[in-house]
Design an enzyme around this catalytic site. Structure first.
Site, PDB file in Angstrom:
ATOM      1  N   GLY A  26       0.809  -1.208   0.000  1.00 19.66           N
ATOM      2  CA  GLY A  26       0.000   0.000   0.000  1.00 19.66           C
ATOM      3  C   GLY A  26       0.841   1.256   0.000  1.00 19.66           C
ATOM      4  O   GLY A  26       0.560   2.205  -0.738  1.00 19.66           O
ATOM      5  N   LYS A 196      15.911 -16.650  -1.054  1.00 15.64           N
ATOM      6  CA  LYS A 196      15.161 -17.758  -1.634  1.00 15.64           C
ATOM      7  C   LYS A 196      13.639 -17.540  -1.561  1.00 15.64           C
ATOM      8  O   LYS A 196      12.933 -17.803  -2.549  1.00 15.64           O
ATOM      9  CB  LYS A 196      15.545 -19.072  -0.950  1.00 15.64           C
ATOM     10  CG  LYS A 196      14.801 -20.304  -1.478  1.00 15.64           C
ATOM     11  CD  LYS A 196      15.052 -20.515  -2.968  1.00 15.64           C
ATOM     12  CE  LYS A 196      16.458 -21.007  -3.209  1.00 15.64           C
ATOM     13  NZ  LYS A 196      16.675 -21.383  -4.628  1.00 15.64           N
ATOM     14  N   LYS A 230      20.929 -10.818  -7.433  1.00 13.88           N
ATOM     15  CA  LYS A 230      20.296 -12.135  -7.433  1.00 13.88           C
ATOM     16  C   LYS A 230      18.791 -12.006  -7.700  1.00 13.88           C
ATOM     17  O   LYS A 230      18.207 -12.773  -8.471  1.00 13.88           O
ATOM     18  CB  LYS A 230      20.548 -12.832  -6.103  1.00 13.88           C
ATOM     19  CG  LYS A 230      20.078 -14.281  -6.067  1.00 13.88           C
ATOM     20  CD  LYS A 230      20.429 -14.950  -4.744  1.00 13.88           C
ATOM     21  CE  LYS A 230      21.912 -15.185  -4.630  1.00 13.88           C
ATOM     22  NZ  LYS A 230      22.255 -15.981  -3.417  1.00 13.88           N
ATOM     23  N   CYS A 383     -16.348  10.183  17.849  1.00 12.85           N
ATOM     24  CA  CYS A 383     -17.449   9.234  17.728  1.00 12.85           C
ATOM     25  C   CYS A 383     -17.848   8.693  19.105  1.00 12.85           C
ATOM     26  O   CYS A 383     -18.514   9.376  19.873  1.00 12.85           O
ATOM     27  CB  CYS A 383     -17.082   8.126  16.742  1.00 12.85           C
ATOM     28  SG  CYS A 383     -18.502   7.163  16.162  1.00 12.85           S
ATOM     29  N   GLY A 385     -16.034   8.614  21.543  1.00 13.97           N
ATOM     30  CA  GLY A 385     -15.428   9.571  22.468  1.00 13.97           C
ATOM     31  C   GLY A 385     -16.328  10.757  22.756  1.00 13.97           C
ATOM     32  O   GLY A 385     -16.234  11.366  23.830  1.00 13.97           O
ATOM     33  N   HIS A 507     -15.614  11.336  12.293  1.00 15.07           N
ATOM     34  CA  HIS A 507     -14.258  10.776  12.313  1.00 15.07           C
ATOM     35  C   HIS A 507     -13.328  11.721  11.556  1.00 15.07           C
ATOM     36  O   HIS A 507     -12.976  11.466  10.396  1.00 15.07           O
ATOM     37  CB  HIS A 507     -14.238   9.384  11.682  1.00 15.07           C
ATOM     38  CG  HIS A 507     -14.806   8.318  12.548  1.00 15.07           C
ATOM     39  ND1 HIS A 507     -14.047   7.583  13.428  1.00 15.07           N
ATOM     40  CD2 HIS A 507     -16.078   7.877  12.700  1.00 15.07           C
ATOM     41  CE1 HIS A 507     -14.816   6.720  14.075  1.00 15.07           C
ATOM     42  NE2 HIS A 507     -16.056   6.880  13.650  1.00 15.07           N
ATOM     43  N   GLU A 509     -10.261  12.148  11.707  1.00 17.36           N
ATOM     44  CA  GLU A 509      -8.948  11.597  11.362  1.00 17.36           C
ATOM     45  C   GLU A 509      -8.861  11.188   9.904  1.00 17.36           C
ATOM     46  O   GLU A 509      -7.770  11.175   9.314  1.00 17.36           O
ATOM     47  CB  GLU A 509      -8.619  10.393  12.257  1.00 17.36           C
ATOM     48  CG  GLU A 509      -9.470   9.151  12.047  1.00 17.36           C
ATOM     49  CD  GLU A 509     -10.733   9.094  12.879  1.00 17.36           C
ATOM     50  OE1 GLU A 509     -11.254   7.994  13.141  1.00 17.36           O
ATOM     51  OE2 GLU A 509     -11.205  10.176  13.292  1.00 17.36           O
TER      52      GLU A 509
END
Length: 545
Positions: A26, A196, A230, A383, A385, A507, A509
């Site tokens: 990500g 590997k 490699k 929320c 909170g 929210h 954030e």
């Protein structure tokens, strides 16, 4: 032979991973996008998850991390949060594609007779459905990036790998770039890196018909050049197409690392120009992170999931961003909501109660809100909170048994279920989700922080404040400072006269950015600074709605 399709001028980058999940696909996808943005390209981005879930709303956050919510209400994987923070865009439900939803749509179509009696199969029907989702999500962009969750070779992901292969064939290899992210472990007993597992992962990918154009090699510490050679040999790519990517102290250094590497000529060739990316914004951000800071701010995060920080990833990123812009060192103290005491709260400069569900640990969160009110400690509630702050205030205002419908049925529930949510408590995708407007009280702390009275924030909840108890709630020390435009739903509360006690049902954030911190988080950090001179009015706010 199937003819190529004309997808306009859009180029496609497919990011896959090997060896293990959580290897950084990500961040890699978002960082490549950031470099191309810095070249002036328009970006769209998409996460394909092979889970048989319809969305991420019911996934266990302790196992999968936070559920990120888009502006149009999709409950998604946390990688979409990385996309938004790195690219400073707002993605939609088209950026989240899960096997469960695709299979559900296929079955619905089959039941509706849309296949006219034909046998419905993974190939070609599911793979074509995946490709249609990619086409829809890419409309209007110069470059569309697609990340596949999990690792190549997982049974549930095979249809996606095949869909990517088919898609690359359809658009032409000049329009499809394949990036494979692998992990090379260091074995302490023999004191050597072992390539590997990565070689096997590359062999798996090639066995499915995809030869990567770029290989990103993740390591815990810098590996020797012999490992790079490699990996290049077994991956079938030139040495310059391999980028060694050891751990860094900030993921926001990765875009510049890519821009300065031998991958840039490959990206330039792919998009068809030699324009140098303008990385000054990223350089400025890293400089801000690394600048000398002497002042420390300790924020207590009162939570119940303490063994996986990804559960609160966007909250942590929003706090970090606010601290960088305030020029302070952030120390996050995890306070176990199930065992929290006043002694725990007394060790920090500010308290944050994040969103959540369920009764476990809720009394500790109510205690944190009560402590903040009684001791004038900066507090930000998100929320749940907000709801715990309302419960704490109502108990102080005379309702000794104040609680929420979610946790207890009583005659003093100052938080109750929204009317249209009754009966949906155990079903997915039914919460109040996505962007909703709010009207703020003029000259309130909320209005000063947002520098306006009409705002939009993202939501994920089904319970709300019961305004029948406003008298007792206000008697306990807080007032409503923001509601839905019709006044029915409480969106913000705050404590007048306190240094900084504010909470939102939303929210925030999810809309914070590393280069533009959200004002509610900036306000918390500012107010929590020792001897903070005044209430905050941050200059860096979310983009205008």
């Amino acid at each position: 032979m199937e003819a190529k399709i004309d997808m306009g001028k859009t180029k496609y980058i497919f990011v896959t991973g090997g060896v293990l999940s959580g290897v950084g696909k990500g961040i890699t996808a978002a960082s490549i996008g950031a470099v191309l943005q810095a070249k002036g390209k328009s970006l769209s981005i998409q996460k394909c998850d092979p889970y048989l879930n319809v969305d991420a709303g019911l996934l266990n956050p302790a196992e999968h991390g936070e559920c990120f919510v888009t502006k149009d209400g999709a409950e998604t994987d946390l990688d979409l949060g990385h996309y938004e923070r790195f690219l400073d865009i707002e993605v939609t439900q088209q950026s989240a594609t899960l096997s469960g939803r695709l299979l559900k749509e296929l079955i619905d179509d089959e039941r509706a007779g849309k296949f006219e009696g034909k046998t419905v199969q993974l190939v070609p029907h599911l793979t074509r459905a995946i490709q249609r989702k990619i086409e829809l999500a890419s409309e209007g962009s110069d470059v569309h990036i697609v990340e596949l969750g999990g690792t190549v070779g997982d049974y549930e992901g095979l249809s996606f790998v095949e869909a990517f292969r088919e898609f690359g064939r359809r658009v032409g290899r000049e329009n499809a770039l394949f990036v494979h992210v692998v992990y090379v472990p260091y074995i302490g007993t023999s004191k050597e890196f072992k390539s590997k597992p990565a070689q096997n992962a590359l062999s798996d990918l090639r066995g499915f018909g995809i030869v990567p154009d770029i290989i990103i090699v993740r390591t815990d510490s810098p590996a020797p050049e012999s490992i790079k050679r490699k990996i290049a040999m077994f991956g079938g790519v030139p040495d310059d197409a391999v980028l060694m990517m050891p751990n860094v102290d900030s993921v926001f250094k990765i875009p510049e690392r890519i821009a300065e590497s031998t991958l840039l000529p490959i990206l330039n060739h792919f998009v068809g120009d030699e324009v140098a990316p303008d990385m000054r914004r990223w350089q400025g951000l890293v400089s801000m992170q690394e600048s000398d800071k002497s002042e420390v701010v300790r924020i207590g995060l009162v939570a119940k999931y303490l063994d996986n920080e990804d559960t609160y990833l966007s909250v942590l990123e929003a706090l970090k961003s606010a601290a960088w812009h305030e020029g302070v060192v952030l120390e996050t103290t995890w306070i176990n909501a199930e065992t929290a005491t006043d002694e725990d709260f007394a060790t920090v400069d500010g308290l944050l109660v994040p969103g959540g569900f369920g009764v476990r640990g809720v009394e500790g969160k109510v205690a944190a809100a009560r402590y903040a009110l009684e001791h004038d400690v900066p507090y930000l509630g998100i929320c749940l909170g907000l709801q715990t702050l309302v419960i704490a205030a109502a108990r102080r205002g005379g309702l000794g048994h104040a609680n929420s419908d979610e946790f207890e049925k009583s005659g003093q529930n100052v938080v109750y279920i929204m009317e249209d949510q009754v009966g949906k408590e155990s079903t997915g995708g039914t919460l109040r989700l996505g962007d909703y407007p709010a009207q703020l009280v003029p000259d309130s702390l909320a209005a000063r922080l947002y520098d306006g009275t009409t705002i939009v924030e993202r939501h994920r909840h089904r319970y709300e404040v019961n305004q029948a108890f406003l008298e007792q709630i206000e008697k306990g020390g807080i007032v409503v400072s923001g509601t839905s435009p019709d006044g029915r739903l409480v969106e913000f509360v705050e404590a007048p006269g306190k240094r900084y006690i504010i909470a939102t049902q939303a929210h925030p954030e999810f809309r914070s950015r590393p280069m533009r911190p959200h004002p509610l988080f900036g306000g918390l950090i500012h107010a929590a600074r020792p001897r903070s001179p005044h209430l905050p009015t941050p200059d860096n706010r979310p983009a205008a709605n």
